[in-house]
Design an enzyme around this catalytic site. Structure first.
Site, mmCIF file in Angstrom:
data_model
loop_
_atom_site.group_PDB
_atom_site.id
_atom_site.type_symbol
_atom_site.label_atom_id
_atom_site.label_comp_id
_atom_site.label_asym_id
_atom_site.label_seq_id
_atom_site.Cartn_x
_atom_site.Cartn_y
_atom_site.Cartn_z
ATOM 1 C CD GLU A 46 -1.349 -2.336 2.068
ATOM 2 O OE1 GLU A 46 -0.135 -2.615 1.974
ATOM 3 O OE2 GLU A 46 -2.143 -2.999 2.760
ATOM 4 C CB CYS A 72 -0.762 -4.127 8.516
ATOM 5 S SG CYS A 72 0.246 -2.670 8.236
ATOM 6 C CD1 TRP A 171 -4.328 25.647 12.715
ATOM 7 C CD2 TRP A 171 -4.018 24.061 14.244
ATOM 8 N NE1 TRP A 171 -5.560 25.344 13.263
ATOM 9 C CE2 TRP A 171 -5.388 24.372 14.204
ATOM 10 C CE3 TRP A 171 -3.582 23.091 15.145
ATOM 11 C CZ2 TRP A 171 -6.322 23.743 15.030
ATOM 12 C CZ3 TRP A 171 -4.523 22.478 15.956
ATOM 13 C CH2 TRP A 171 -5.868 22.807 15.883
ATOM 14 N NE ARG A 208 -12.625 17.870 13.980
ATOM 15 C CZ ARG A 208 -11.934 17.987 15.111
ATOM 16 N NH1 ARG A 208 -12.258 17.282 16.170
ATOM 17 N NH2 ARG A 208 -10.897 18.794 15.179
ATOM 18 N N GLY A 269 0.231 17.615 26.403
ATOM 19 C CA GLY A 269 1.385 18.493 26.284
ATOM 20 C C GLY A 269 2.636 17.884 26.896
ATOM 21 C CB ALA A 273 4.965 14.185 26.309
#
Lengths: 334, 334
Positions: A46, A72, A171, A208, A269, A273
């Site tokens: 793929e 997979c 962003w 989404r 954040g 982490a």
């Protein structure tokens, strides 16, 4: 599918991995790209077909992928194919043989959950014959139980910053990287953030990919003691919001295991982490990197307790992928 | 070469870029890989052939590249092909047509300077016929003069650190990434570092792709006021050490321009990198990233004067490449 089987047969016969072929079709049925697996350590069929597609300057938006084996779900030495197909904008997946692997199987179901039209079983006999040995081996593997796979997702600049000094962070990465992260969300059982992220960004934590909510939505898990504000986007009144009032990552995992979660993405954040990394329970890092330099601002991780280079947390690169101007590095602990 | 020309002809006839084909041969003459250019924005023929080589699980060490056009020296939307061939371990390059482009040409000479056996002119007439229009266009472009191309090279962890808190920094990146950086050195006219780097690391600043010094060596430029210690590796008594007693990047460039330098790689630490970035005179960033997390230690750049995300230095990704466990992101200002 017959062309995909023909392509699969071009792969190496004696290899730990199965021979797989993939054809990508435009909505009108035209062949846009082809690929096959050339053996362990090289891209899956793929991924090879998607690379061929990009090299030819085509887009996968609205396209159909025809594959000889179920795409997979897991990430081995390459990224998970089901995520790659979803992120690329494929809307229909036709495959021949179900993948019976405990770790790799389930890609078809995950894709269906993400809203993709999945058609299994086409020419299954012919495609199975090509990989009979591999199917025999993989079916005899024991099923793992009670194992939770933890992915840590980060999005940072080339100098490792997740926000500027004024806190602005939206962003850092571009549209394609964000769509990819949403495709990963549509594949996972649970998303974990800290209360800090809820208070700072008010995320909805829904999957989404390409803007539309996928039918399958992960549990939304908020870790920490601070209350969630009334009307927060994360609280949708659908019973899928989980609060864990602890800062201990192991307690978070225990809570999720008790709910049957097998696959979790930590999106919080730097504080969260760092806690998960220090606890040594991250299996995989998805590091999205944008070609920006900030020179100051919050770093992607806090103090990990390392003082010298030999103590650094060392990961193994499994795959790299360009997503628009950004780069995704997938790295695993083992 | 006839096969390479055949491959070239598979590319798009009407495209701003020339049609180019490339075949990679093992020392015994066996075909290891093939590639061709599929049009503007996609990998050059050499890069496509190297990707094919990797996908087939072969190595380019000791191999010969046969190309219809001189491998490019510049970096446009993709990495410079001459660097990619050298870094991959190619020892011989046979090509048909000289590239007359002011920016792209000179790859053959650069490869020869790096110790590669370069054979130009094979089947030049046939290969030229395929790209007659492009050759006409490119030959009529004016020659730029007094232009200096500045590459900033960085090597950092995924969290943007170039050293641990105790200062240890060797080696963050692995063997393949370091070999690639040496291949870039073998292509450049000058390497620039600050006195801080000389005092901390005592680098020799020579080009040693695959461990052997290449015939062409860049000027070694040390910027700053502090004296260089007697016996420093950078001082080889060959007259190719340049001192610039200033912290002003523009003065460094003026000095280099006066010496005929056209292509420079800035390899210094964060102080020098920050000064060049703030001065706005970096054309291209080569960011080598290792899959490590440190959580503390010196960052790859210091304060750039940005306080909000909109002020971040935004670059454009031209290419990404996996080098062992590391990733090279090439990004340009325009």
């Amino acid at each position: 599918m017959l062309r995909a089987i023909e392509l699969a047969a071009l792969g190496p016969e004696h290899d730990p991995n199965p021979r797989v072929g993939c054809v990508i079709l435009a909505p009108d049925g035209t062949v846009l790209a082809e690929g096959f697996h050339r053996g362990a350590g090289t891209p899956h069929a793929e991924a090879a077909a998607l690379a061929d597609l990009r090299a030819r300057g085509h887009s996968a938006r609205g396209a159909t992928a025809v594959v000889t084996l179920e795409p997979c779900r897991h990430t081995g030495r390459t990224g998970a194919c089901s995520v790659a197909l979803l992120a690329a904008g494929i809307v229909r997946v036709v495959y021949a043989v179900d993948d019976p692997g405990a770790a790799s199987g389930g890609g078809g179901e995950a894709l269906r959950g993400a809203g993709i039209d999945v058609v299994p079983g086409l020419e299954a006999d012919r495609a199975s014959a090509l990989i009979a040995d591999w199917l025999g081996t993989i079916r005899s593997e024991p099923e793992p139980s009670g194992v939770l796979r933890v992915i840590l997702k980060t999005a940072a600049t080339l100098d490792g910053r997740i926000a500027a000094t004024d806190g602005s962070s939206q962003w850092i990465t571009g549209r394609q990287a964000r769509a990819h992260a949403h495709a990963v969300r549509a594949h996972t059982d649970a998303l974990v953030v800290g209360t800090g992220t809820v208070l700072a960004d008010n995320p909805s934590l829904t999957a989404r990919p390409w803007g539309v909510e996928s039918p399958h939505q992960p549990l939304r898990v908020v870790v920490g003691h601070r209350p969630i504000p009334v009307g927060a986007a994360v609280d949708r009144g659908d019973g899928r919001l989980v609060r864990v009032r602890s800062h201990d990552p192991q307690q978070v995992l225990d809570e999720l295991l008790s709910r049957g979660v097998r696959h979790v993405v930590v999106e919080g954040g730097p504080t969260l982490a760092t806690a998960f990394l220090r606890a040594g329970i991250v299996n995989e890092i998805h590091a999205y990197l944008a070609p920006l330099l900030l020179g100051s601002g919050r770093s992607v991780v806090d103090d990990l307790g390392t003082t010298t280079l030999g103590d650094a947390h060392r990961w193994h690169t499994r795959s790299i992928e360009r997503l628009g101007d950004d780069v995704l590095v997938v790295a695993t602990a083992d």
